[in-house]
Motif scaffolding. Sequence first.
Motif, PDB file in Angstrom:
ATOM      1  N   GLY A  78      22.055 -21.927 -23.562  1.00  0.00           N
ATOM      2  CA  GLY A  78      22.126 -21.899 -22.111  1.00  0.00           C
ATOM      3  C   GLY A  78      22.703 -23.189 -21.581  1.00  0.00           C
ATOM      4  O   GLY A  78      22.925 -24.151 -22.305  1.00  0.00           O
ATOM      5  N   MET A  79      22.951 -23.219 -20.278  1.00  0.00           N
ATOM      6  CA  MET A  79      23.605 -24.363 -19.657  1.00  0.00           C
ATOM      7  C   MET A  79      22.618 -25.154 -18.817  1.00  0.00           C
ATOM      8  O   MET A  79      22.104 -24.649 -17.827  1.00  0.00           O
ATOM      9  N   PRO A  80      22.343 -26.397 -19.203  1.00  0.00           N
ATOM     10  CA  PRO A  80      21.460 -27.254 -18.392  1.00  0.00           C
ATOM     11  C   PRO A  80      22.063 -27.467 -17.001  1.00  0.00           C
ATOM     12  O   PRO A  80      23.274 -27.568 -16.837  1.00  0.00           O
ATOM     13  N   GLN A  81      21.196 -27.548 -16.019  1.00  0.00           N
ATOM     14  CA  GLN A  81      21.612 -27.744 -14.629  1.00  0.00           C
ATOM     15  C   GLN A  81      21.263 -29.175 -14.235  1.00  0.00           C
ATOM     16  O   GLN A  81      20.100 -29.539 -14.173  1.00  0.00           O
ATOM     17  N   CYS A  82      22.270 -30.016 -13.981  1.00  0.00           N
ATOM     18  CA  CYS A  82      22.036 -31.455 -13.809  1.00  0.00           C
ATOM     19  C   CYS A  82      22.551 -31.974 -12.470  1.00  0.00           C
ATOM     20  O   CYS A  82      23.463 -31.419 -11.866  1.00  0.00           O
ATOM     21  N   SER A  83      21.947 -33.073 -12.048  1.00  0.00           N
ATOM     22  CA  SER A  83      22.386 -33.813 -10.871  1.00  0.00           C
ATOM     23  C   SER A  83      22.205 -35.294 -11.190  1.00  0.00           C
ATOM     24  O   SER A  83      21.679 -35.664 -12.239  1.00  0.00           O
ATOM     25  N   TYR A  84      22.640 -36.150 -10.250  1.00  0.00           N
ATOM     26  CA  TYR A  84      22.515 -37.598 -10.461  1.00  0.00           C
ATOM     27  C   TYR A  84      21.713 -38.201  -9.316  1.00  0.00           C
ATOM     28  O   TYR A  84      21.910 -37.860  -8.140  1.00  0.00           O
ATOM     29  N   GLY A  85      20.784 -39.090  -9.658  1.00  0.00           N
ATOM     30  CA  GLY A  85      20.000 -39.774  -8.640  1.00  0.00           C
ATOM     31  C   GLY A  85      19.156 -40.860  -9.263  1.00  0.00           C
ATOM     32  O   GLY A  85      18.734 -40.747 -10.419  1.00  0.00           O
ATOM     33  N   THR A  86      18.922 -41.936  -8.541  1.00  0.00           N
ATOM     34  CA  THR A  86      18.155 -43.102  -8.999  1.00  0.00           C
ATOM     35  C   THR A  86      18.653 -43.591 -10.359  1.00  0.00           C
ATOM     36  O   THR A  86      17.869 -43.927 -11.228  1.00  0.00           O
ATOM     37  N   ARG A  87      19.993 -43.598 -10.526  1.00  0.00           N
ATOM     38  CA  ARG A  87      20.652 -44.075 -11.745  1.00  0.00           C
ATOM     39  C   ARG A  87      20.255 -43.287 -12.982  1.00  0.00           C
ATOM     40  O   ARG A  87      20.203 -43.811 -14.085  1.00  0.00           O
ATOM     41  N   ARG A  88      19.967 -42.018 -12.792  1.00  0.00           N
ATOM     42  CA  ARG A  88      19.598 -41.146 -13.904  1.00  0.00           C
ATOM     43  C   ARG A  88      20.281 -39.799 -13.749  1.00  0.00           C
ATOM     44  O   ARG A  88      20.553 -39.347 -12.638  1.00  0.00           O
ATOM     45  N   LEU A  89      20.529 -39.142 -14.890  1.00  0.00           N
ATOM     46  CA  LEU A  89      20.897 -37.735 -14.873  1.00  0.00           C
ATOM     47  C   LEU A  89      19.612 -36.936 -14.908  1.00  0.00           C
ATOM     48  O   LEU A  89      18.761 -37.151 -15.783  1.00  0.00           O
ATOM     49  N   LEU A  90      19.448 -36.029 -13.995  1.00  0.00           N
ATOM     50  CA  LEU A  90      18.249 -35.205 -13.905  1.00  0.00           C
ATOM     51  C   LEU A  90      18.644 -33.770 -14.223  1.00  0.00           C
ATOM     52  O   LEU A  90      19.504 -33.191 -13.544  1.00  0.00           O
ATOM     53  N   CYS A  91      18.031 -33.198 -15.259  1.00  0.00           N
ATOM     54  CA  CYS A  91      18.458 -31.894 -15.749  1.00  0.00           C
ATOM     55  C   CYS A  91      17.307 -30.902 -15.782  1.00  0.00           C
ATOM     56  O   CYS A  91      16.197 -31.249 -16.202  1.00  0.00           O
ATOM     57  N   ALA A  92      17.580 -29.679 -15.338  1.00  0.00           N
ATOM     58  CA  ALA A  92      16.568 -28.620 -15.291  1.00  0.00           C
ATOM     59  C   ALA A  92      16.681 -27.737 -16.515  1.00  0.00           C
ATOM     60  O   ALA A  92      17.776 -27.348 -16.934  1.00  0.00           O
TER      61      ALA A  92
ATOM     62  N   PRO B 120      14.184 -24.398 -18.635  1.00  0.00           N
ATOM     63  CA  PRO B 120      13.042 -23.520 -18.386  1.00  0.00           C
ATOM     64  C   PRO B 120      11.771 -24.223 -18.817  1.00  0.00           C
ATOM     65  O   PRO B 120      11.603 -24.589 -19.976  1.00  0.00           O
ATOM     66  N   GLY B 121      10.887 -24.465 -17.872  1.00  0.00           N
ATOM     67  CA  GLY B 121       9.614 -25.080 -18.195  1.00  0.00           C
ATOM     68  C   GLY B 121       9.602 -26.581 -18.189  1.00  0.00           C
ATOM     69  O   GLY B 121       8.557 -27.193 -18.411  1.00  0.00           O
ATOM     70  N   SER B 122      10.723 -27.237 -17.913  1.00  0.00           N
ATOM     71  CA  SER B 122      10.707 -28.699 -17.912  1.00  0.00           C
ATOM     72  C   SER B 122      11.889 -29.274 -17.146  1.00  0.00           C
ATOM     73  O   SER B 122      12.880 -28.601 -16.903  1.00  0.00           O
ATOM     74  N   VAL B 123      11.730 -30.546 -16.781  1.00  0.00           N
ATOM     75  CA  VAL B 123      12.785 -31.334 -16.154  1.00  0.00           C
ATOM     76  C   VAL B 123      12.919 -32.609 -16.964  1.00  0.00           C
ATOM     77  O   VAL B 123      11.911 -33.203 -17.367  1.00  0.00           O
ATOM     78  N   LEU B 124      14.146 -33.039 -17.236  1.00  0.00           N
ATOM     79  CA  LEU B 124      14.380 -34.252 -18.013  1.00  0.00           C
ATOM     80  C   LEU B 124      15.188 -35.260 -17.219  1.00  0.00           C
ATOM     81  O   LEU B 124      15.988 -34.896 -16.365  1.00  0.00           O
ATOM     82  N   ALA B 125      14.988 -36.534 -17.555  1.00  0.00           N
ATOM     83  CA  ALA B 125      15.838 -37.610 -17.047  1.00  0.00           C
ATOM     84  C   ALA B 125      16.570 -38.206 -18.232  1.00  0.00           C
ATOM     85  O   ALA B 125      15.945 -38.573 -19.236  1.00  0.00           O
ATOM     86  N   LEU B 126      17.889 -38.295 -18.146  1.00  0.00           N
ATOM     87  CA  LEU B 126      18.710 -38.859 -19.208  1.00  0.00           C
ATOM     88  C   LEU B 126      19.367 -40.147 -18.732  1.00  0.00           C
ATOM     89  O   LEU B 126      19.721 -40.280 -17.563  1.00  0.00           O
TER      90      LEU B 126
END
Length: 699
Positions: free
Chosen positions: A366-380, A382-388
């Motif tokens: 599947g394709m992670p859904q990401c945005s950028y904020g607070t100098r981090r990549l934030l990715c959605a 199923p069941g979790s959110v990650l900061a890269l």
Amino acid sequence: MAPQRNIGASAEAELPEYAGHYRLESCLGSGGMGVVHLARSTSGMRVAVKVVHARYAMDPEFRGRFRQEVAAARRVSGAFTAPVVDADPEGGRPWMATLYIPGPTLSERVKRNGPLDPDQARRLMAGLAEALRDIHRVGVVHRDLKPSNVLLAEDGPKVIDFGISRPRDSELRTETGKLIGTPPFMAPEQFRRPREVGPAADVFALGSLMVHATTGRGPFDSDSPYVVAYQVVHDEPDLTGVPESLAPLVLRCLAKEPDDRPTPDELMRELRSVAAAYDTQVFVPAQRTREPREESAPEPSADAPARRLGRRTLLVAGVLCLAVLGGLTALQVSGGTEPARRTTAAQSTPGGFGVWEAESVPEGGGMPQCSYGTRRLLCALPGSVLALDPADGRTLWRHGVEGTTRSEPPVVSGGLVQPSLDRIGDLEALDPATGEPVWRQDAPRYDGVRAVGGMLLLTRADGTVTGVDAASGETRWSHRIPGQAVPYFSSFAGERGEPAAYATSPSGDGSGTRVTAVDPATGDVRWDAELEGSLTPVGAADGAVYLVAGGEVYGDATAVLRYTPGTGDTRRVTLPVPVAQAQAGVHGDTVHLMGAGGSLVAVDMAAGKQRWRLETGVSRGSEPVSDGRHVYVTAPDGRLLGVDARRGKLLGQTRPRLGAGSDRVPAALPAPVLAGGHVYAGAPDGTVFGVTGSDPAGW
């Protein structure tokens, strides 16, 4: 043969003799939108022609639905559908012709000959699973799979009648309180959350259809559609009589939650294991009759315009099987899930940026859904959110999220990460440094939510909008928005001054659109305008709002508008050639449109003309984003394309990243993320990768 006359209260008084150059020979049946005829072309080819009922021919809403049907049918035409031969959705009596397929419907077959035996049932289920896979791969959700919409042809089942289908990323809204579908074959979410219906609903319908095929009844039976609706949502299915070899798989298809249902590819793999040899013999069907059939004749497949002209997207979380991302270092976990891992080393570039790829665990996809904020990549996921870490892809933290996720990435609002904007359930906000919850609160049932200017705007089905402070979780206001029955808001990153939330209401005939700008802090209306055409807002810059004409009902973008509320000035640029099912992004005074067929268009609003048009060859790419020098688009196979923003020339592209999970088709492709001169993208194999934005030719 002269055309037959229909008889009956609901039939046409007299059928037309021709549809285009197709002579109508006899009536095959009548459905909700029109009559289906057996017809012949001038060369003698037999076709099935659907002609819209005369009483609906002048109704703009039904014409819009028929345009959708034609578009969907063309997109899914293939081995498992009735191929579209010709159509005229603009005629006095709109019509569509598909190849005539001899063979009864499944409904006719069961009624005439009784339930299918286990081998026939397994072959039917395998054929329909394969059909759904192909339908979903081109971005369409059928939404009305039932026995009368399945033809049993000699070479396998054919799925027909796409009259209420729509793309997975479409925001074509279901009228409040109006059921769309056939209750015994509708999924729970079609009753509970009709705006979130995705591919998993078709899998549920397949389960119900298989119970009918093997028992002659449905898994939820009652004379009352209201009782059936209650049973579908709350009761366990009755599988008595379903073959033991198929019952467990059918039960999985009938899971209440979309996430718990198998994908079509998983169904096909399971069915291969049911039989030692994958028997592909035909189903049986007798010669197809020409008698009118219940509800739905062999109506030509159809379409729902793909749309995504703005930022808003409605889709079902169950179809997004996103992989767990990882990093090079140990994880800081807030949620108790297994850590992901990074397997591809970073590659340094002349600018000092490490080109990296954060990969999924092996069972991901599947394709992670990401945005950028607070100098981090934030990715959605199923069941979790990650900061890269955007520099090298290291996972900084991961937080478990309860509830059903959809496709929108997490965003930063009020200085906190908001992971709950794309799901139904409680609201919560996370510390961007650690991923730990800062606040959490129960939220009333809401149909849409948007983060704007430090506020969360929650829209309920009755039209009430509630403003919640994103930093504290406190409710600041709650009321209706004047002029907007059920507002679904758009907002745009980078808007200068005080950001606004934009809601639109098209007129019934599509001739105009009411656009309302709302102050997110108070819910007050800042300005309200009646603009010509069916419009969707796609961006805001320098005090102006940009909108695209055409859009979600009619499918093709025909013009781009710039409206300046301070002066009331409107500039409209008509496109030389419409852009099919366009998505749009704005940079400065330029609007970029990405069409479903691969057309990428740049419209210079200052100059009042289309600057360039590039045929990328990418079918159903993502929303385009631009940094002024380049335009970036994500392709369904995971490629990232870089295009010269001035000349419209393709400069470079990354490699495809389909992976083992390529059978999982995303409901909407995530747009590339731009930050610090770099470009980040997600791919179907579950990876997130980063490249330098300055040199696409070096990708």
